[in-house]
Design a protein around this motif. Structure first.
Motif, PDB file in Angstrom:
ATOM      1  N   THR A  83       0.855  -1.178   0.000  1.00  0.00           N
ATOM      2  CA  THR A  83       0.000   0.000   0.000  1.00  0.00           C
ATOM      3  C   THR A  83       0.896   1.234   0.000  1.00  0.00           C
ATOM      4  OG1 THR A  83      -1.631  -1.204   1.291  1.00  0.00           O
ATOM      5  CG2 THR A  83      -1.833   1.172   1.261  1.00  0.00           C
ATOM      6  N   THR A  91      -0.090   2.934   7.210  1.00  0.00           N
ATOM      7  CA  THR A  91      -0.983   2.537   8.306  1.00  0.00           C
ATOM      8  C   THR A  91      -0.663   3.326   9.570  1.00  0.00           C
ATOM      9  OG1 THR A  91       0.462   0.804   9.189  1.00  0.00           O
ATOM     10  CG2 THR A  91      -1.079   0.152   7.420  1.00  0.00           C
ATOM     11  N   ARG A 102      -9.073  -1.550  17.753  1.00  0.00           N
ATOM     12  CA  ARG A 102      -8.585  -2.099  16.475  1.00  0.00           C
ATOM     13  C   ARG A 102      -7.063  -2.043  16.423  1.00  0.00           C
ATOM     14  NH1 ARG A 102     -11.326   1.348  12.078  1.00  0.00           N
ATOM     15  NH2 ARG A 102     -11.213   2.904  13.716  1.00  0.00           N
ATOM     16  N   ALA A 103      -6.463  -3.029  15.806  1.00  0.00           N
ATOM     17  CA  ALA A 103      -5.004  -3.099  15.676  1.00  0.00           C
ATOM     18  C   ALA A 103      -4.511  -1.972  14.765  1.00  0.00           C
ATOM     19  CB  ALA A 103      -4.604  -4.451  15.118  1.00  0.00           C
ATOM     20  N   GLU A 162      -2.089  -1.732  12.813  1.00  0.00           N
ATOM     21  CA  GLU A 162      -1.656  -2.144  11.468  1.00  0.00           C
ATOM     22  C   GLU A 162      -2.835  -2.334  10.514  1.00  0.00           C
ATOM     23  OE1 GLU A 162      -1.693  -5.680  14.230  1.00  0.00           O
ATOM     24  OE2 GLU A 162      -0.728  -3.726  14.309  1.00  0.00           O
ATOM     25  N   THR A 163      -4.056  -2.371  11.032  1.00  0.00           N
ATOM     26  CA  THR A 163      -5.237  -2.513  10.174  1.00  0.00           C
ATOM     27  C   THR A 163      -5.860  -1.166   9.805  1.00  0.00           C
ATOM     28  OG1 THR A 163      -6.846  -2.692  11.982  1.00  0.00           O
ATOM     29  CG2 THR A 163      -5.763  -4.740  11.257  1.00  0.00           C
ATOM     30  N   ILE A 164      -5.336  -0.089  10.378  1.00  0.00           N
ATOM     31  CA  ILE A 164      -5.901   1.245  10.141  1.00  0.00           C
ATOM     32  C   ILE A 164      -5.120   1.918   9.014  1.00  0.00           C
ATOM     33  CG2 ILE A 164      -6.476   3.480  11.162  1.00  0.00           C
ATOM     34  CD1 ILE A 164      -7.875   1.048  12.510  1.00  0.00           C
ATOM     35  N   ARG A 165      -5.747   2.041   7.857  1.00  0.00           N
ATOM     36  CA  ARG A 165      -5.122   2.681   6.694  1.00  0.00           C
ATOM     37  C   ARG A 165      -5.220   4.201   6.842  1.00  0.00           C
ATOM     38  NH1 ARG A 165      -2.097  -0.962   4.863  1.00  0.00           N
ATOM     39  NH2 ARG A 165      -3.123  -2.930   4.492  1.00  0.00           N
TER      40      ARG A 165
END
Length: 91
Positions: free
Chosen positions: A4, A32, A69-70, A72-75
């Protein structure tokens, strides 16, 4: 799998996080939230309290609470904002 692309935006520090960072805000370039926080930790490696304060903080990304939420999952979005909120006394 394609990586990404990194987005550019602003990290804003509040209260104890602002004090620990020695500034109110700074730019990020990251894909992220985890990447942005890692870069901030590296940028402030000379301020030992920073990483400790950051570990207690909650975050808003573009105004939305991250919650549990983790990171690393938050863009992150280009032109976005990450708000770093330490625990506030009394509420």
């Amino acid at each position: 799998m394609t990586a990404t692309p990194a987005a550019g935006g602003t990290i804003r520090y509040w209260a104890a996080a602002k004090d620990a960072a020695g500034r109110a805000e700074e730019p990020y370039r990251a894909a992220t939230l985890a990447d942005a926080l890692d870069a901030a930790r590296q940028a402030h490696a000379d301020r030992p309290r920073f990483a400790s304060v950051l570990s207690l903080c909650s975050f808003l990304v573009d105004g939305d609470p991250v919650g549990k939420r983790a990171p690393e999952t938050i863009r992150l979005t280009d032109g976005g904002t990450v708000e770093v909120l330490p625990p506030f006394a009394g509420g």
